[in-house]
Design a protein around this motif. Structure first.
Motif, PDB file in Angstrom:
ATOM      1  N   LEU A 352      34.792 -10.541  30.583  1.00 35.06           N
ATOM      2  CA  LEU A 352      35.086 -10.283  29.682  1.00 35.06           C
ATOM      3  C   LEU A 352      33.821  -9.050  28.698  1.00 35.06           C
ATOM      4  O   LEU A 352      35.424  -8.629  28.055  1.00 35.06           O
ATOM      5  N   PRO A 353      33.338  -9.316  28.576  1.00 32.81           N
ATOM      6  CA  PRO A 353      32.874  -8.325  28.060  1.00 32.81           C
ATOM      7  C   PRO A 353      32.824  -7.564  27.997  1.00 32.81           C
ATOM      8  O   PRO A 353      32.914  -6.316  27.299  1.00 32.81           O
ATOM      9  N   GLU A 354      32.360  -6.808  29.214  1.00 30.36           N
ATOM     10  CA  GLU A 354      32.488  -5.499  29.653  1.00 30.36           C
ATOM     11  C   GLU A 354      33.926  -5.315  30.247  1.00 30.36           C
ATOM     12  O   GLU A 354      34.467  -4.418  29.399  1.00 30.36           O
ATOM     13  N   VAL A 355      35.390  -5.481  29.915  1.00 31.67           N
ATOM     14  CA  VAL A 355      35.827  -5.232  30.132  1.00 31.67           C
ATOM     15  C   VAL A 355      36.676  -5.355  28.284  1.00 31.67           C
ATOM     16  O   VAL A 355      37.641  -4.386  27.895  1.00 31.67           O
ATOM     17  N   TYR A 356      36.104  -6.005  27.907  1.00 32.85           N
ATOM     18  CA  TYR A 356      36.501  -5.815  26.062  1.00 32.85           C
ATOM     19  C   TYR A 356      35.887  -3.891  25.767  1.00 32.85           C
ATOM     20  O   TYR A 356      36.040  -3.275  25.406  1.00 32.85           O
ATOM     21  N   ASP A 357      34.111  -3.912  26.008  1.00 30.52           N
ATOM     22  CA  ASP A 357      33.668  -2.698  26.171  1.00 30.52           C
ATOM     23  C   ASP A 357      34.501  -1.595  26.162  1.00 30.52           C
ATOM     24  O   ASP A 357      34.566  -0.225  25.943  1.00 30.52           O
ATOM     25  N   LEU A 358      34.882  -1.635  27.637  1.00 29.48           N
ATOM     26  CA  LEU A 358      35.722  -0.157  28.795  1.00 29.48           C
ATOM     27  C   LEU A 358      37.059  -0.040  27.584  1.00 29.48           C
ATOM     28  O   LEU A 358      37.549   1.005  27.779  1.00 29.48           O
ATOM     29  N   ILE A 359      37.561  -0.860  26.901  1.00 28.65           N
ATOM     30  CA  ILE A 359      38.972  -1.159  26.397  1.00 28.65           C
ATOM     31  C   ILE A 359      38.771  -0.404  24.546  1.00 28.65           C
ATOM     32  O   ILE A 359      39.318   0.708  24.597  1.00 28.65           O
ATOM     33  N   LYS A 360      37.377  -0.928  24.478  1.00 31.87           N
ATOM     34  CA  LYS A 360      36.818   0.313  22.957  1.00 31.87           C
ATOM     35  C   LYS A 360      36.840   1.264  23.823  1.00 31.87           C
ATOM     36  O   LYS A 360      37.291   2.599  22.618  1.00 31.87           O
ATOM     37  N   TYR A 361      36.032   1.606  24.454  1.00 32.52           N
ATOM     38  CA  TYR A 361      35.810   2.869  24.772  1.00 32.52           C
ATOM     39  C   TYR A 361      37.146   4.412  24.520  1.00 32.52           C
ATOM     40  O   TYR A 361      37.259   5.252  24.698  1.00 32.52           O
ATOM     41  N   LEU A 362      38.292   2.814  25.893  1.00 27.23           N
ATOM     42  CA  LEU A 362      39.205   3.934  26.316  1.00 27.23           C
ATOM     43  C   LEU A 362      39.956   4.578  24.938  1.00 27.23           C
ATOM     44  O   LEU A 362      40.646   5.740  24.613  1.00 27.23           O
ATOM     45  N   VAL A 363      40.411   3.286  23.686  1.00 32.21           N
ATOM     46  CA  VAL A 363      41.072   3.515  22.331  1.00 32.21           C
ATOM     47  C   VAL A 363      40.159   4.750  21.871  1.00 32.21           C
ATOM     48  O   VAL A 363      41.188   5.151  21.369  1.00 32.21           O
ATOM     49  N   ILE A 364      38.598   4.435  21.678  1.00 30.01           N
ATOM     50  CA  ILE A 364      38.186   6.085  20.910  1.00 30.01           C
ATOM     51  C   ILE A 364      38.148   6.899  21.612  1.00 30.01           C
ATOM     52  O   ILE A 364      38.120   8.158  20.630  1.00 30.01           O
ATOM     53  N   THR A 365      38.001   7.321  23.447  1.00 29.98           N
ATOM     54  CA  THR A 365      38.709   8.267  23.650  1.00 29.98           C
ATOM     55  C   THR A 365      39.674   9.163  23.368  1.00 29.98           C
ATOM     56  O   THR A 365      40.133  10.602  22.905  1.00 29.98           O
ATOM     57  N   TRP A 366      41.230   8.215  22.730  1.00 30.86           N
ATOM     58  CA  TRP A 366      42.320   8.614  23.187  1.00 30.86           C
ATOM     59  C   TRP A 366      42.313   8.906  21.363  1.00 30.86           C
ATOM     60  O   TRP A 366      43.604   9.790  20.993  1.00 30.86           O
ATOM     61  N   ILE A 367      41.331   7.711  20.097  1.00 27.24           N
ATOM     62  CA  ILE A 367      41.986   8.197  19.195  1.00 27.24           C
ATOM     63  C   ILE A 367      40.967   9.869  18.678  1.00 27.24           C
ATOM     64  O   ILE A 367      42.016  10.776  18.160  1.00 27.24           O
ATOM     65  N   VAL A 368      39.765   9.945  19.345  1.00 26.61           N
ATOM     66  CA  VAL A 368      38.991  11.325  20.333  1.00 26.61           C
ATOM     67  C   VAL A 368      40.111  12.759  20.229  1.00 26.61           C
ATOM     68  O   VAL A 368      40.371  13.839  19.871  1.00 26.61           O
ATOM     69  N   MET A 369      41.007  12.624  21.054  1.00 27.92           N
ATOM     70  CA  MET A 369      41.750  12.953  21.870  1.00 27.92           C
ATOM     71  C   MET A 369      42.469  13.474  20.216  1.00 27.92           C
ATOM     72  O   MET A 369      43.170  15.162  20.662  1.00 27.92           O
ATOM     73  N   LEU A 370      43.643  12.917  20.156  1.00 29.22           N
ATOM     74  CA  LEU A 370      44.922  13.269  18.885  1.00 29.22           C
ATOM     75  C   LEU A 370      44.147  13.364  17.566  1.00 29.22           C
ATOM     76  O   LEU A 370      44.619  14.308  17.825  1.00 29.22           O
ATOM     77  N   ILE A 371      42.563  12.635  17.216  1.00 30.25           N
ATOM     78  CA  ILE A 371      42.615  14.012  16.614  1.00 30.25           C
ATOM     79  C   ILE A 371      42.093  15.991  16.415  1.00 30.25           C
ATOM     80  O   ILE A 371      42.517  15.835  15.851  1.00 30.25           O
ATOM     81  N   ILE A 372      41.622  16.090  17.964  1.00 25.45           N
ATOM     82  CA  ILE A 372      40.867  17.223  18.390  1.00 25.45           C
ATOM     83  C   ILE A 372      42.210  17.912  18.330  1.00 25.45           C
ATOM     84  O   ILE A 372      42.106  19.217  17.653  1.00 25.45           O
ATOM     85  N   LEU A 373      43.669  17.031  19.198  1.00 28.51           N
ATOM     86  CA  LEU A 373      45.008  17.837  19.529  1.00 28.51           C
ATOM     87  C   LEU A 373      45.742  18.018  17.646  1.00 28.51           C
ATOM     88  O   LEU A 373      45.823  19.460  17.450  1.00 28.51           O
ATOM     89  N   ALA A 374      45.255  17.287  16.958  1.00 26.05           N
ATOM     90  CA  ALA A 374      46.165  17.728  15.506  1.00 26.05           C
ATOM     91  C   ALA A 374      45.446  19.042  14.833  1.00 26.05           C
ATOM     92  O   ALA A 374      46.157  19.567  14.286  1.00 26.05           O
ATOM     93  N   ILE A 375      44.141  18.834  15.466  1.00 23.19           N
ATOM     94  CA  ILE A 375      42.792  19.946  14.428  1.00 23.19           C
ATOM     95  C   ILE A 375      43.742  21.394  15.272  1.00 23.19           C
ATOM     96  O   ILE A 375      43.814  21.764  14.016  1.00 23.19           O
TER      97      ILE A 375
END
Length: 407
Positions: A352-375
């Motif tokens: 579960l700790p590794e699953v949570y870490d990958l979910i965090k990584y996933l959410v962060i990459t999505w947020i960065v993608m959306l920020i770059i697209l918005a910019i």
């Protein structure tokens, strides 16, 4: 009947034309997807066949026995009957060992010195020379371990006999006196000490993740819709996960690589890791713009992640800077967890700790993608506004110049 057959032929031709058009239109994506699904599976078969014995065996060996005593012959016999070694040459010249190793004909050379047995009886601690081909460390590792075991067995046997002869005690007592402390090594998760059991997974995931990150680069269009891009990252991430899982299934089913842990856990980790890797490819394309440059840089960087994250070389033994850097690499949370699931039989709660870490990584990459697209969207609007203003200025100047010319 003929009419029906002709209708079927026409329908098949129309389908073929449609498929051809679809392939021509989307070949930039279809070809990488096909390669991603095919290459890891082929690699799985090749590597599985290569490591099918689960350890290196039949290592070409040369023996030079200058002693020819009962003791030395006993050692030679044990080497000969051991599955790790394949004695291909016997010689009386030490130079033959060096020459055959340099030519690549043998990997191990064993030189038993003259009067080896006599010196041992006299307590002079004779030395047997074992020479290895340092360019083939996988084979050398297996050979060293087994040679040490054979020497240990012979040494213990000799000392027990000496103890029996000098003191007249029973063999069991002599054994306990000669070997007062014993250990019983147990290899949890990998009792056969098979290299294939822990290294093949990492190799196959490494092959697949290069294809996945390249696919992430290729799915990005010039004018990308945020919702469409997020949907594509999930969809193509699942395709990447299928590629990894299929190559691992081949190993488990056909080459007896163990998988003892939670299946749901393995699938969950694989899907999350694959989507994250797709997202990294997308980010490379969004940042670097040029597709070729993004493919080259992303594949080059991702190919080294297995080394930095401690899959092949322990992370605990690395400098602190690598330990900190490894925390930013998704393979850290996936590779080791999959290996532990396979060999140690962990359940879903254990990862579960590794699953949570990958979910965090996933959410962060999505947020960065959306920020770059918005910019990018803001910059495009700003550039478009500048273009319109410049166009109006040019039009006004032309009107002014035309009006001035008519005066």
């Amino acid at each position: 009947m003929l009419i029906l057959e002709s209708d079927v032929i026409v329908a098949m031709k129309e389908l073929a034309v449609k498929l051809k058009n679809i392939f021509s239109k989307h070949k930039e994506i279809i070809l990488p997807v096909l390669m991603l699904l095919i290459i890891p599976s082929i690699s799985s078969y090749i590597l599985g066949y290569t490591y099918s014995a689960h350890s290196v065996r039949n290592i070409p060996t040369i023996i030079v026995d200058h002693d020819n005593s009962t003791l030395s012959q006993s050692f030679v016999k044990q080497v000969n009957t051991n599955e790790i070694f394949n004695v291909t040459n016997y010689s009386q010249s030490d130079d033959d060992v060096k020459n055959l190793i340099e030519r690549g004909n043998v990997v191990v050379g064993i030189i038993i010195p003259k009067e080896f047995s006599k010196d041992l009886i006299d307590g002079k601690a004779p030395k047997m020379m074992i020479i290895y081909d340092g360019a083939q460390m996988s084979a050398v590792s297996s050979a060293k371990t087994r040679a040490a075991e054979i020497l240990g067995t012979i040494k213990a046997s000799y000392l027990i006999k000496v103890g029996e002869g000098k003191t007249g005690i029973m063999p069991a007592v002599a054994k306990n006196n000669v070997i007062p402390m014993q250990s019983n090594p147990i290899f949890l998760g990998n009792p056969t000490r098979s290299t294939a059991n822990f290294i093949l997974q990492g190799m196959l995931i490494g092959i697949a993740q290069i294809g996945i990150i390249i696919l992430g680069v290729l799915i990005v269009k010039e004018k990308e819709n945020p919702i469409s891009l997020l949907s594509k990252s999930i969809g193509f991430g699942i395709i990447g996960a299928i590629s990894i899982l299929f190559s691992l299934i081949i190993q488990i089913k056909y080459f007896e690589i163990p998988y003892k842990g939670s299946i749901v856990g393995g699938i969950t980790l694989t899907i999350l890791f694959s989507i994250v890797t797709i997202n990294l490819g997308v980010l490379f394309k969004l940042i670097l713009k040029d597709k070729l440059s993004a493919v080259k840089n992303s594949s080059l960087i991702i190919s080294g992640t297995t080394l930095i994250t401690g899959y092949t070389f322990p992370l605990m033994a690395m400098p602190d800077i690598f330990k900190k850097l490894a925390k930013f690499i998704p393979f850290l949370y996936y590779g080791g967890s999959m290996r532990d699931l396979s060999l140690l039989g962990l359940n879903f709660n254990d990862i579960l700790p590794e699953v949570y870490d990958l979910i965090k990584y996933l959410v962060i990459t999505w947020i960065v993608m959306l920020i770059i697209l918005a910019i990018k969207k803001v910059l495009i609007k700003r550039n478009l506004l500048k273009y319109k203003i410049a166009k109006k200025i040019v039009q006004r100047r032309r009107k002014y110049e035309i009006a001035k010319a008519h005066r």
